[in-house]
Design a protein around this motif. Structure first.
Motif, PDB file in Angstrom:
ATOM      1  N   VAL A 282       0.831  -1.208   0.000  1.00 25.49           N
ATOM      2  CA  VAL A 282       0.000   0.000   0.000  1.00 25.49           C
ATOM      3  C   VAL A 282       0.867   1.262   0.000  1.00 25.49           C
ATOM      4  N   GLU A 283       1.957   1.212   0.755  1.00 23.33           N
ATOM      5  CA  GLU A 283       2.862   2.370   0.817  1.00 23.33           C
ATOM      6  C   GLU A 283       3.383   2.771  -0.555  1.00 23.33           C
ATOM      7  N   ASP A 284       3.589   1.756  -1.403  1.00 25.23           N
ATOM      8  CA  ASP A 284       4.159   2.028  -2.724  1.00 25.23           C
ATOM      9  C   ASP A 284       3.178   2.723  -3.665  1.00 25.23           C
ATOM     10  N   LEU A 285       1.900   2.771  -3.269  1.00 25.59           N
ATOM     11  CA  LEU A 285       0.910   3.404  -4.160  1.00 25.59           C
ATOM     12  C   LEU A 285       1.097   4.917  -4.150  1.00 25.59           C
ATOM     13  N   GLU A 286       0.737   5.511  -5.313  1.00 24.72           N
ATOM     14  CA  GLU A 286       0.863   6.961  -5.418  1.00 24.72           C
ATOM     15  C   GLU A 286      -0.167   7.628  -4.505  1.00 24.72           C
ATOM     16  N   GLY A 287       0.232   8.675  -3.853  1.00 22.02           N
ATOM     17  CA  GLY A 287      -0.708   9.449  -3.035  1.00 22.02           C
ATOM     18  C   GLY A 287      -0.846   8.949  -1.612  1.00 22.02           C
ATOM     19  N   VAL A 288      -0.143   7.882  -1.277  1.00 21.62           N
ATOM     20  CA  VAL A 288      -0.253   7.361   0.085  1.00 21.62           C
ATOM     21  C   VAL A 288       0.776   8.036   0.991  1.00 21.62           C
ATOM     22  N   GLU A 289       0.305   8.604   2.090  1.00 24.28           N
ATOM     23  CA  GLU A 289       1.228   9.303   2.989  1.00 24.28           C
ATOM     24  C   GLU A 289       1.546   8.495   4.238  1.00 24.28           C
ATOM     25  N   GLY A 290       0.719   7.493   4.518  1.00 26.25           N
ATOM     26  CA  GLY A 290       0.978   6.684   5.708  1.00 26.25           C
ATOM     27  C   GLY A 290       0.072   5.467   5.714  1.00 26.25           C
ATOM     28  N   VAL A 291       0.585   4.381   6.296  1.00 27.69           N
ATOM     29  CA  VAL A 291      -0.216   3.152   6.344  1.00 27.69           C
ATOM     30  C   VAL A 291      -0.198   2.617   7.776  1.00 27.69           C
ATOM     31  N   GLU A 292      -1.386   2.302   8.272  1.00 24.95           N
ATOM     32  CA  GLU A 292      -1.441   1.704   9.593  1.00 24.95           C
ATOM     33  C   GLU A 292      -2.113   0.332   9.482  1.00 24.95           C
ATOM     34  N   VAL A 293      -1.461  -0.696  10.048  1.00 19.79           N
ATOM     35  CA  VAL A 293      -2.008  -2.053   9.972  1.00 19.79           C
ATOM     36  C   VAL A 293      -2.361  -2.530  11.382  1.00 19.79           C
ATOM     37  N   ASP A 294      -3.624  -2.840  11.581  1.00 19.03           N
ATOM     38  CA  ASP A 294      -4.016  -3.467  12.846  1.00 19.03           C
ATOM     39  C   ASP A 294      -4.019  -4.983  12.640  1.00 19.03           C
ATOM     40  N   VAL A 295      -3.625  -5.691  13.663  1.00 17.72           N
ATOM     41  CA  VAL A 295      -3.595  -7.152  13.559  1.00 17.72           C
ATOM     42  C   VAL A 295      -4.551  -7.733  14.600  1.00 17.72           C
ATOM     43  N   ARG A 296      -5.367  -8.680  14.164  1.00 11.99           N
ATOM     44  CA  ARG A 296      -6.198  -9.385  15.143  1.00 11.99           C
ATOM     45  C   ARG A 296      -6.341 -10.852  14.758  1.00 11.99           C
ATOM     46  N   GLU A 297      -6.848 -11.647  15.696  1.00 14.49           N
ATOM     47  CA  GLU A 297      -7.030 -13.069  15.423  1.00 14.49           C
ATOM     48  C   GLU A 297      -8.381 -13.283  14.747  1.00 14.49           C
ATOM     49  N   MET A 298      -8.428 -14.271  13.841  1.00 16.32           N
ATOM     50  CA  MET A 298      -9.677 -14.555  13.143  1.00 16.32           C
ATOM     51  C   MET A 298     -10.721 -15.144  14.087  1.00 16.32           C
ATOM     52  N   THR A 299     -11.981 -14.958  13.759  1.00 21.44           N
ATOM     53  CA  THR A 299     -13.041 -15.678  14.457  1.00 21.44           C
ATOM     54  C   THR A 299     -13.032 -17.116  13.944  1.00 21.44           C
ATOM     55  N   GLN A 300     -13.789 -17.958  14.616  1.00 21.46           N
ATOM     56  CA  GLN A 300     -13.874 -19.366  14.234  1.00 21.46           C
ATOM     57  C   GLN A 300     -14.311 -19.501  12.772  1.00 21.46           C
ATOM     58  N   ARG A 301     -15.294 -18.715  12.395  1.00 22.16           N
ATOM     59  CA  ARG A 301     -15.843 -18.796  11.040  1.00 22.16           C
ATOM     60  C   ARG A 301     -14.821 -18.313  10.006  1.00 22.16           C
ATOM     61  N   GLU A 302     -14.160 -17.205  10.304  1.00 26.94           N
ATOM     62  CA  GLU A 302     -13.143 -16.674   9.383  1.00 26.94           C
ATOM     63  C   GLU A 302     -12.005 -17.674   9.203  1.00 26.94           C
ATOM     64  N   ARG A 303     -11.663 -18.341  10.314  1.00 32.07           N
ATOM     65  CA  ARG A 303     -10.566 -19.287  10.276  1.00 32.07           C
ATOM     66  C   ARG A 303     -10.911 -20.479   9.372  1.00 32.07           C
ATOM     67  N   ALA A 304     -12.135 -20.960   9.514  1.00 35.74           N
ATOM     68  CA  ALA A 304     -12.558 -22.083   8.683  1.00 35.74           C
ATOM     69  C   ALA A 304     -12.502 -21.680   7.207  1.00 35.74           C
ATOM     70  N   TYR A 305     -12.975 -20.478   6.911  1.00 35.91           N
ATOM     71  CA  TYR A 305     -12.929 -19.982   5.534  1.00 35.91           C
ATOM     72  C   TYR A 305     -11.486 -19.937   5.057  1.00 35.91           C
ATOM     73  N   PHE A 306     -10.612 -19.381   5.902  1.00 42.01           N
ATOM     74  CA  PHE A 306      -9.197 -19.244   5.564  1.00 42.01           C
ATOM     75  C   PHE A 306      -8.580 -20.591   5.205  1.00 42.01           C
ATOM     76  N   PHE A 307      -8.798 -21.595   6.070  1.00 41.72           N
ATOM     77  CA  PHE A 307      -8.148 -22.883   5.832  1.00 41.72           C
ATOM     78  C   PHE A 307      -8.685 -23.569   4.580  1.00 41.72           C
ATOM     79  N   SER A 308      -9.983 -23.442   4.323  1.00 41.18           N
ATOM     80  CA  SER A 308     -10.440 -24.101   3.096  1.00 41.18           C
ATOM     81  C   SER A 308     -10.023 -23.311   1.868  1.00 41.18           C
ATOM     82  N   ALA A 309     -10.017 -21.970   1.964  1.00 39.71           N
ATOM     83  CA  ALA A 309      -9.579 -21.172   0.817  1.00 39.71           C
ATOM     84  C   ALA A 309      -8.108 -21.457   0.509  1.00 39.71           C
ATOM     85  N   GLN A 310      -7.326 -21.689   1.563  1.00 38.59           N
ATOM     86  CA  GLN A 310      -5.911 -21.957   1.366  1.00 38.59           C
ATOM     87  C   GLN A 310      -5.693 -23.228   0.561  1.00 38.59           C
TER      88      GLN A 310
END
Lengths: 348, 348
Positions: free
Chosen positions: B64-92
């Protein structure tokens, strides 16, 4: 004066509870530094959440703290890199140390395929009856995720001692040598959330790296199923054979037949069948109650051409003694004939 | 000018180092927001301490930083919910879990850690009681080496039909959709001698490749243990939660506590506890016999802060019906309240 070399030597004495090997030998200690009387080092763990984490940190810290001239110890913990982890696991399984003197005449696995039919009870009663006949007996709990043996044999939690050569099994009151993952956990109800390969390597360590010494019989209590644990025991341990355990439920019988077919496929001799929970005795009126339906053990034994070694009733007294760590107080009248038949089978 | 859409497209180019799939495709990027030239988004990780964490954050930030017009990027990190995790593993693994015509409202796993305490019975009775209330119900037998469900529900062996899109589950008399490895074997007592990875992939197929259709409840009958099968179900299936099954034996209770701790560690909600084999009724004199000792279910439920959903006695009639494939004839008086409590819990 304290220096890096002295700290390292002290840490050499700290053993990993699973393999009994030194944490230095396993490549777990990194970056020892000393400033004044303050010692700092890193403990690298195969996975951050290994069950022995707290114990290892505590043991390592204490080993250094006890040295003369040490004013403070700081332990950093990190996860191993892929390369370090590979080294760790191979070192853990490495060549058997010289001087090991395991001499085991017969290894008998107790198996059922199905859970909760009483494999552990039969394992325990068999070990006991054999011990009572004067044999040297060991009991290896190969159920890593649901170990029952320590609870049956010990009133209070026990811990195996590590020695230079390996782990010493814990001895029961009657002198049965016992090894189980639950003897190594901080708390008996801690979950061991491991996939198959770790389960297998734990079992191999219980077989190879435990100082069983001289035994006439080593009884191996298998977990339910025909997956990793059973496969590993059948492949990596020189079994005299398996004892199958069933209950009168046809549903249990079906799963036990699966276990028998596995033994056939793996070329493991079947020594006989034990039926557990055959009937209950009403404490009020003395009636024999077929709580799980009529016995089918005869049929199964016949199907596979193996002897029916015996039947054990569902007895509230057994539950009580097992729950209280007092299985050794259970009268042998029911298990002695089973052990006798077994001894005859393996010496044939 | 930078906007959410451009940021999203840039993040599409960021690949997960393990599967090589886009982090957008894996459902890892949430809540992209742009204010002026400042971009902020959340990176959801299957577990907070995944080894690739730092790399992912760095790569995503840089994209994202490499995009034109971007002055700053903030990334929050959190753990997936049970449902998100299941989606993640099957999508993987390249599956599109939502692509199929399956539409399942609640998935409930029945677990105990210990074998033989009656997980399958509780699964069956729960499915039945839910069906009786008019729900669309499926029953997935995740016990690959010791499957009990088909024997309980069918008098004669049944075979699932394949269709162009996947496997069709077999329907019971009362309309419960059932899938089990034993429906696919030539003989019910054939042994399935598989190590963990095969066990896991069979379970994933039962989840993904079976045409469950539209269901209100899918009950998953887990095998004993806290190893591959339980891990796979907790990671790959979007569970509403687990129902724990115990028996009065303290030994069973100890292993059930292990299962509960696993659920806690995996972030899977615990819906409640069922005690099976609570007592037996003497058919001669009617006495209630504590064959496995006094109940301890209350203690366990309290320890983990979950409701005790109900208690089921040891009843020769149940054994008989289960062994005969006639579980659907068992009166619902004991299981209906349990199902009712469960329905209340999952709809809370």
């Amino acid at each position: 004066m304290i220096d890096e070399e002295r700290a390292r030597r002290a840490l050499e004495g700290v053993r990993h509870p699973e393999s009994g090997r030194s944490i230095i030998e396993l490549g777990m200690v990194k970056d020892i530094s000393v400033e004044g009387g303050k010692v700092r080092f890193t403990l690298a763990l195969p996975f951050l959440d290994v069950p022995v984490r707290d114990q290892l940190v505590r043991d390592a810290k204490k080993a250094v703290e006890d040295l003369e001239g040490v004013e403070g110890v700081e332990v950093d913990v990190r996860e191993m890199t892929q390369r370090e982890r590979a080294y760790f696991f191979s070192a853990q399984e490495g060549a058997t140390p010289e001087g090991r003197a395991n001499d085991i005449r017969h290894v008998v696995a107790v198996m059922s395929g199905k859970g909760g039919v009483g494999k552990s009870l039969v394992s325990g009663l068999l070990a006991l009856a054999l011990r009572e006949r004067g044999f040297g007996v060991g009991l290896l709990d190969a159920d890593i995720t649901g170990p029952s043996i320590p609870k049956m044999f010990f009133r209070r939690p026990k811990r195996p001692q590590g020695s230079h050569d390996g782990i010493l099994p814990v001895e029961s009151e009657k002198g049965i040598k016992i090894m189980s993952i639950n003897l190594l956990l901080e708390r008996e109800d801690e979950a061991v959330i491991w996939r198959g390969p770790l389960i297998s390597s734990a079992i191999k360590q219980f077989w190879r790296d435990v100082l069983w010494g001289k035994l006439d019989y080593l009884i191996v209590d298998l977990p339910p199923g025909t997956s990793d644990a059973s496969l590993t025991v059948m492949q990596a341990v020189p079994l005299s054979g398996v004892v199958l355990v069933t209950s009168p439920q046809e549903l249990a019988g079906m799963v036990v037949r699966k276990a028998a077919r596995m033994a056939q496929r793996m070329g493991t001799p079947m020594l006989g069948l034990v039926e557990n929970m055959s009937y209950a005795i009403c404490p009020k009126c003395g009636a024999e109650i077929d709580v799980f339906g009529p016995s089918r053990a005869g049929e199964i034994a016949k199907l596979f051409g193996i002897p029916l070694l015996g039947r054990i009733p569902l007895d509230p007294k057994i539950s009580e003694l097992c729950d209280g760590g007092r299985i050794e107080e259970y009268p042998l009248e029911r298990s002695a004939p089973i052990a006798e038949a077994l001894v005859k089978r393996v010496s044939d």
